[in-house]
Design a protein around this motif. Sequence first.
Motif, PDB file in Angstrom:
ATOM      1  N   GLY A 121      19.813 -70.593  16.813  1.00 16.48           N
ATOM      2  CA  GLY A 121      19.875 -69.245  16.271  1.00 16.48           C
ATOM      3  C   GLY A 121      19.532 -69.167  14.802  1.00 16.48           C
ATOM      4  N   ASN A 122      19.761 -70.246  14.054  1.00 16.27           N
ATOM      5  CA  ASN A 122      19.506 -70.176  12.605  1.00 16.27           C
ATOM      6  C   ASN A 122      18.032 -70.049  12.272  1.00 16.27           C
ATOM      7  OD1 ASN A 122      18.621 -72.788  13.136  1.00 16.27           O
ATOM      8  ND2 ASN A 122      19.649 -73.691  11.381  1.00 16.27           N
ATOM      9  N   GLY A 123      17.165 -70.142  13.262  1.00 19.68           N
ATOM     10  CA  GLY A 123      15.756 -69.887  13.013  1.00 19.68           C
ATOM     11  C   GLY A 123      15.474 -68.441  12.657  1.00 19.68           C
ATOM     12  N   PHE A 124      16.364 -67.539  13.101  1.00 20.07           N
ATOM     13  CA  PHE A 124      16.244 -66.114  12.810  1.00 20.07           C
ATOM     14  C   PHE A 124      17.327 -65.735  11.800  1.00 20.07           C
ATOM     15  CE2 PHE A 124      14.678 -66.703  17.100  1.00 20.07           C
ATOM     16  CZ  PHE A 124      13.593 -65.851  17.210  1.00 20.07           C
ATOM     17  N   HIS A 125      16.943 -65.146  10.683  1.00 25.58           N
ATOM     18  CA  HIS A 125      17.936 -64.797   9.670  1.00 25.58           C
ATOM     19  C   HIS A 125      18.751 -63.571  10.032  1.00 25.58           C
ATOM     20  CE1 HIS A 125      15.640 -67.774   7.489  1.00 25.58           C
ATOM     21  NE2 HIS A 125      16.631 -67.860   6.624  1.00 25.58           N
ATOM     22  N   ALA A 126      18.448 -62.940  11.172  1.00 23.54           N
ATOM     23  CA  ALA A 126      19.286 -61.859  11.690  1.00 23.54           C
ATOM     24  C   ALA A 126      20.361 -62.402  12.626  1.00 23.54           C
ATOM     25  CB  ALA A 126      18.431 -60.830  12.430  1.00 23.54           C
TER      26      ALA A 126
END
Length: 527
Positions: free
Chosen positions: A181-186
């Motif tokens: 999930g940390n690939g997306f800053h949202a």
Amino acid sequence: MDIANSFLVGIDVGTSGCKIALFTPDGDILFQGTTRYPTHYPQPGSVEQNPGDWWKAVCDGLRQMFHRTGIHPAHIKGIGVDGMSGAAVPVDRQGRALRNAMIWLDRRTVRQCETIAERIGAERLFAVSGNPISPSYVTGKVLWIKENEPDIYSRTEKVLQCNGYIVYKLTGRYSLDVSQGNGFHAFNIETLAWDETLCERMGIAPELLPPIYRCSDVVGEVTLAAAAETGLAAGTPVVAGGLDAACAALGAGAVLPGEVQEQGGQAGGMSIVMDRPVKNDKLILSGYVLPDRWILQGGTVGGGSLNWLKREFAGDAQDDFFAAANEAASRIRPGSEGLLFLPYMAGERSPIWDPHARGVFLGLSFETTKGHMIRAIMEGCAMALRHNLVTAEASGVPVNALHSVGGAANSTLWTQIKADVTGKTFKIPSSDSAAALGAAILAGIGSGVYKNGEDAVARTVRMQREQTPIADNERIYRDVFELYLECYERLKDLFQGWVGDAYESSGAACAECNPGGGRCGSVSSAA
């Protein structure tokens, strides 16, 4: 369940190739094979792979597995997929990849990252995601596609990462596991859920975000179409899987807070298991593959330094170089008798995030031998590891035993040097396929073979040796570490002026020194 006929498959989608591994419930490996695929560089700073190549490698590897082992497909109880971070795969309504994936090495999105940081604030992004905005993540890549390839963006149904893409090809269902999930800053790193308001503020349509799964959750079952291509049995459960580093930590037996997976290879690194998300902008934060856990990661480039020495100086002694290198280094006293090595051969990742840094030998003399240089390289890489560990500890993160995997773990001398430099105990697992084993363990948890992660590790992970620090050596290395830190501080401005714009414009910075994410070539975070 007939345990005698139960097997688990781990699929490891890496940067250079895909590894397929078959395990018994007790962690014995029955098959492992790797299929390579190409990386494309369409222009400076652009680094891509074809998701179709990943899928072909998976299909070819699975069919080879069945051919070599004779295992009946019905006896496979679950499949787990791990993969590299930061690969953006836009797919249409039929799940077809609309373009090559921009992988973690790609750095064309610097401008998009700067724009997001200016519009929203780097502090806000860091507060939600726990990570600085950087081209190595997915966020900037999505916006680059929106700005530069609007037709592709308009046809995009979901943006997947590499293991999510393979899970889709197997099951026909979209997914994002919490460790990726940390690939997306949202992605809110604390709640492990989407922040759709932040997503909209960044200019990304929330409907492009795939549904979130825990890493051991069963996303779906192998479809008839996937069964025909892979040889798997239709209906075989497939779990969400996880980030390769997180799966490697599980496969190395690091499950409790304070336990650390240490990777000793071309791109070295460490992953510290935590029971709460601790944000440190000099390191990388992600969800872990087990519930109520997170990992704080660091990465270095120094592990390739011995390979460089071998390539350039071994001559005809290539085949037995590493055995000879260990023997030569073992004859040199701790501290390499005054020779110090900075292992920044391609810039450096955490915790300094300096693409301009370079490798340095300090203290060369006519008395310096090959053994001195080899030992200094080993010690310099250990110093880089300690630098990451003390950075984490300064944030209040406990660091206990390190579980070491990768090629360097095969060297008893190098492992002992790391133990002495860090002051930590090192445990070396017997399996050399930690990431694939971790993915298979997740499949076992999801399919009911194991009760939980602790049960799985107790059954599958065995340590071949344990090495503890030697007190006299520890004392020597405390002083060496202080010199190591001072040496970089004195040289960093010189690196900037010496390497400078020529290196930055070459596009090599992120491609070499930032395989795990972070700040290389990125805008500043909430430091």
